[in-house]
Design a protein around this motif. Structure first.
Motif, mmCIF file in Angstrom:
data_model
loop_
_atom_site.group_PDB
_atom_site.id
_atom_site.type_symbol
_atom_site.label_atom_id
_atom_site.label_comp_id
_atom_site.label_asym_id
_atom_site.label_seq_id
_atom_site.Cartn_x
_atom_site.Cartn_y
_atom_site.Cartn_z
ATOM 1 N N ASN A 1 91.757 53.550 47.395
ATOM 2 C CA ASN A 1 91.649 53.264 48.998
ATOM 3 C C ASN A 1 92.746 52.656 49.851
ATOM 4 O O ASN A 1 92.567 52.697 50.732
ATOM 5 C CB ASN A 1 90.191 52.264 49.002
ATOM 6 N N ASP A 2 93.584 52.148 48.857
ATOM 7 C CA ASP A 2 94.689 51.613 49.757
ATOM 8 C C ASP A 2 95.615 52.656 50.239
ATOM 9 O O ASP A 2 96.570 52.298 51.131
ATOM 10 C CB ASP A 2 95.591 50.524 48.654
ATOM 11 N N MET A 3 95.461 53.719 49.491
ATOM 12 C CA MET A 3 96.359 54.662 50.144
ATOM 13 C C MET A 3 96.132 55.709 51.080
ATOM 14 O O MET A 3 96.741 56.458 51.674
ATOM 15 C CB MET A 3 96.722 55.591 48.668
ATOM 16 N N LEU A 4 94.608 55.434 51.316
ATOM 17 C CA LEU A 4 94.126 56.220 52.553
ATOM 18 C C LEU A 4 94.399 55.556 53.872
ATOM 19 O O LEU A 4 94.350 54.465 53.952
ATOM 20 C CB LEU A 4 92.669 56.237 52.322
ATOM 21 N N PRO A 5 94.414 56.524 54.921
ATOM 22 C CA PRO A 5 94.677 55.910 56.324
ATOM 23 C C PRO A 5 93.425 54.979 56.759
ATOM 24 O O PRO A 5 92.340 55.638 56.178
ATOM 25 C CB PRO A 5 94.412 57.212 57.060
ATOM 26 N N LEU A 6 93.796 54.166 57.478
ATOM 27 C CA LEU A 6 92.467 53.098 57.585
ATOM 28 C C LEU A 6 92.326 53.293 59.055
ATOM 29 O O LEU A 6 92.989 53.327 60.130
ATOM 30 C CB LEU A 6 93.242 51.718 57.495
ATOM 31 N N PHE B 1 83.333 59.596 56.693
ATOM 32 C CA PHE B 1 84.859 59.423 56.403
ATOM 33 C C PHE B 1 85.031 58.986 55.084
ATOM 34 O O PHE B 1 86.462 58.887 54.862
ATOM 35 C CB PHE B 1 85.273 58.304 57.617
ATOM 36 N N SER B 2 84.145 58.240 54.614
ATOM 37 C CA SER B 2 84.424 57.595 53.211
ATOM 38 C C SER B 2 85.257 58.423 52.231
ATOM 39 O O SER B 2 86.131 57.917 51.548
ATOM 40 C CB SER B 2 83.259 57.211 52.748
ATOM 41 N N ASN B 3 85.161 60.103 52.239
ATOM 42 C CA ASN B 3 86.117 60.510 51.095
ATOM 43 C C ASN B 3 87.507 60.643 51.708
ATOM 44 O O ASN B 3 88.360 60.747 50.476
ATOM 45 C CB ASN B 3 85.522 61.866 51.045
ATOM 46 N N LYS B 4 87.955 60.739 52.890
ATOM 47 C CA LYS B 4 89.193 60.784 53.361
ATOM 48 C C LYS B 4 89.941 59.700 53.941
ATOM 49 O O LYS B 4 91.215 59.507 53.937
ATOM 50 C CB LYS B 4 89.227 62.178 54.399
ATOM 51 N N TYR B 5 89.280 58.738 54.381
ATOM 52 C CA TYR B 5 89.674 57.472 54.920
ATOM 53 C C TYR B 5 89.182 56.088 54.382
ATOM 54 O O TYR B 5 87.936 56.104 53.932
ATOM 55 C CB TYR B 5 89.508 57.596 56.414
ATOM 56 N N ALA B 6 89.925 54.984 54.434
ATOM 57 C CA ALA B 6 89.338 53.631 54.225
ATOM 58 C C ALA B 6 88.862 53.127 55.829
ATOM 59 O O ALA B 6 89.476 53.615 56.886
ATOM 60 C CB ALA B 6 90.478 52.657 53.905
ATOM 61 N N LYS C 1 79.033 62.942 73.005
ATOM 62 C CA LYS C 1 77.695 62.911 71.970
ATOM 63 C C LYS C 1 76.501 64.023 72.678
ATOM 64 O O LYS C 1 76.346 63.783 73.797
ATOM 65 C CB LYS C 1 77.156 61.356 71.920
ATOM 66 N N PRO C 2 75.872 64.525 71.813
ATOM 67 C CA PRO C 2 75.909 64.603 70.164
ATOM 68 C C PRO C 2 77.233 65.288 69.870
ATOM 69 O O PRO C 2 77.609 66.524 70.522
ATOM 70 C CB PRO C 2 74.653 65.075 69.811
ATOM 71 N N PHE C 3 78.120 65.037 68.906
ATOM 72 C CA PHE C 3 79.222 65.753 68.451
ATOM 73 C C PHE C 3 78.931 66.158 67.119
ATOM 74 O O PHE C 3 78.018 65.736 66.180
ATOM 75 C CB PHE C 3 80.438 64.624 68.351
ATOM 76 N N SER C 4 79.656 67.295 66.843
ATOM 77 C CA SER C 4 79.763 67.698 65.481
ATOM 78 C C SER C 4 80.614 67.146 64.590
ATOM 79 O O SER C 4 81.799 66.664 65.057
ATOM 80 C CB SER C 4 80.001 69.248 65.411
ATOM 81 N N LYS C 5 80.426 66.767 63.393
ATOM 82 C CA LYS C 5 81.303 65.988 62.546
ATOM 83 C C LYS C 5 82.517 66.801 62.162
ATOM 84 O O LYS C 5 83.526 65.992 62.020
ATOM 85 C CB LYS C 5 80.361 65.634 60.988
ATOM 86 N N GLU C 6 82.377 68.122 62.183
ATOM 87 C CA GLU C 6 83.485 68.855 61.620
ATOM 88 C C GLU C 6 84.615 68.714 63.031
ATOM 89 O O GLU C 6 85.866 68.754 62.830
ATOM 90 C CB GLU C 6 82.803 70.429 61.646
ATOM 91 N N HIS C 7 83.921 68.706 64.234
ATOM 92 C CA HIS C 7 84.946 68.701 65.485
ATOM 93 C C HIS C 7 85.690 67.216 65.273
ATOM 94 O O HIS C 7 86.635 67.204 65.321
ATOM 95 C CB HIS C 7 84.002 68.746 66.629
ATOM 96 N N LEU C 8 85.065 66.268 65.051
ATOM 97 C CA LEU C 8 85.189 64.901 64.913
ATOM 98 C C LEU C 8 86.401 64.479 63.785
ATOM 99 O O LEU C 8 87.676 64.172 64.011
ATOM 100 C CB LEU C 8 84.297 63.729 64.697
ATOM 101 N N LEU C 9 86.322 65.201 62.606
ATOM 102 C CA LEU C 9 87.001 65.367 61.452
ATOM 103 C C LEU C 9 88.291 65.964 61.960
ATOM 104 O O LEU C 9 89.480 65.664 61.561
ATOM 105 C CB LEU C 9 86.304 65.743 60.201
#
Length: 264
Positions: A3-8, A26-31, A108-116
């Motif tokens: 988790n320390d290596m992930l962008p915060l 976000f939890s898989n890719k970011y802290a 809003k409402p936004f697609s999570k794919e667009h936000l990611l």
């Protein structure tokens, strides 16, 4: 990945369900850090090395517009990209957000794919700009600026290093003293913008100044190495090749050939 290596990333929204929903995305890719309003977000920014802020616009205490304005005008945070999320889909509100320095404005409402995709794009682009600066001999430090505050800071930083470039002992302590800043603040700001330590940035600035002098062709390589603060020519040549993947001699010759081509 640790988790320390992930962008915060900091998410700011007064709706706790939305905060939890975004955290799951976000939890898989970011802290992830969370705040319920802009005031709480500012308190977090004061202690954590946040790399990106996603904020709702409509919030009590301090709204997203005010938060964005503070981030982009404050020396310590101005390098942080800000994505504003809002149900206000009028052109006027979008313009207001962008004028305050928001890096993106998502309805809003936004697609999570667009936000990611937007988050990944902002973080990747900044990394590419940093890499381009570090590996290109004549690219100015200002190329890494993402706000007027950053641009002013980087210009001042570059001018200060160049004015003291012959000092072989120049370090973050001396630099901070000359710039009238605390060592910790200077260290954090340099690290946040460039991902380099102050010593690494001083070294690259020395090498970029050397590249400039080599391109001019008015000095011998051993003279340039001392002019930019290296204790020996061999140490300078090693550092130059490692940074730019070309020896000082090869670089000087290539620039002389360019001049001849342009002349004819």
């Amino acid at each position: 990945m640790n988790n320390d290596m992930l962008p915060l990333i900091l998410i700011v929204d007064d709706n706790e369900e939305i905060l939890e929903f975004l955290e799951r995305i976000f939890s898989n890719k970011y802290a992830v850090l969370k705040a319920l309003d802009g005031k709480e977000a500012i308190q977090i920014l004061q202690t954590e090395a946040v790399q990106l802020v996603i904020s709702d616009v409509m919030m009590p205490v301090m709204d997203g517009f005010e938060l964005c304005k503070i981030i982009k005008s404050n020396f310590e945070y101005s390098h942080i990209p800000v994505i504003l999320l809002t149900a206000k889909n009028t052109i006027q509100s979008k313009v207001e957000g962008l004028e305050l320095g928001a890096d993106a404005y998502i309805e809003k409402p936004f697609s999570k794919e667009h936000l990611l995709a937007q988050i990944a794009s902002l973080l990747t682009n900044r990394n590419m700009i940093r890499d381009y600066f570090a590996s290109s001999p004549l690219v100015h430090i200002k190329s890494m600026a993402h706000s007027k505050a950053d641009e002013h800071f980087l210009e001042l930083l570059n001018d200060t290093i160049c004015a003291n470039i012959e000092d072989t002992d120049l370090d973050v302590e001396k630099l901070a003293k000359i710039m009238n800043m605390s060592r910790i603040t200077l260290y954090r700001k340099i690290k946040a913008i460039s991902v380099l330590t102050p010593i690494e940035l001083i070294n690259i600035t020395r090498l970029k100044k050397a590249a400039e002098l080599l391109a001019e062709g008015d000095h011998k390589i051993y003279e340039i190495s001392y002019m930019v603060g290296f204790s020996s020519q061999s140490n300078f040549a090693r550092n130059f090749q490692k940074q730019f993947n070309i020896t000082p001699t090869e670089y000087m010759h290539s620039k002389q050939l360019d001049k001849k081509k342009n002349f004819y």
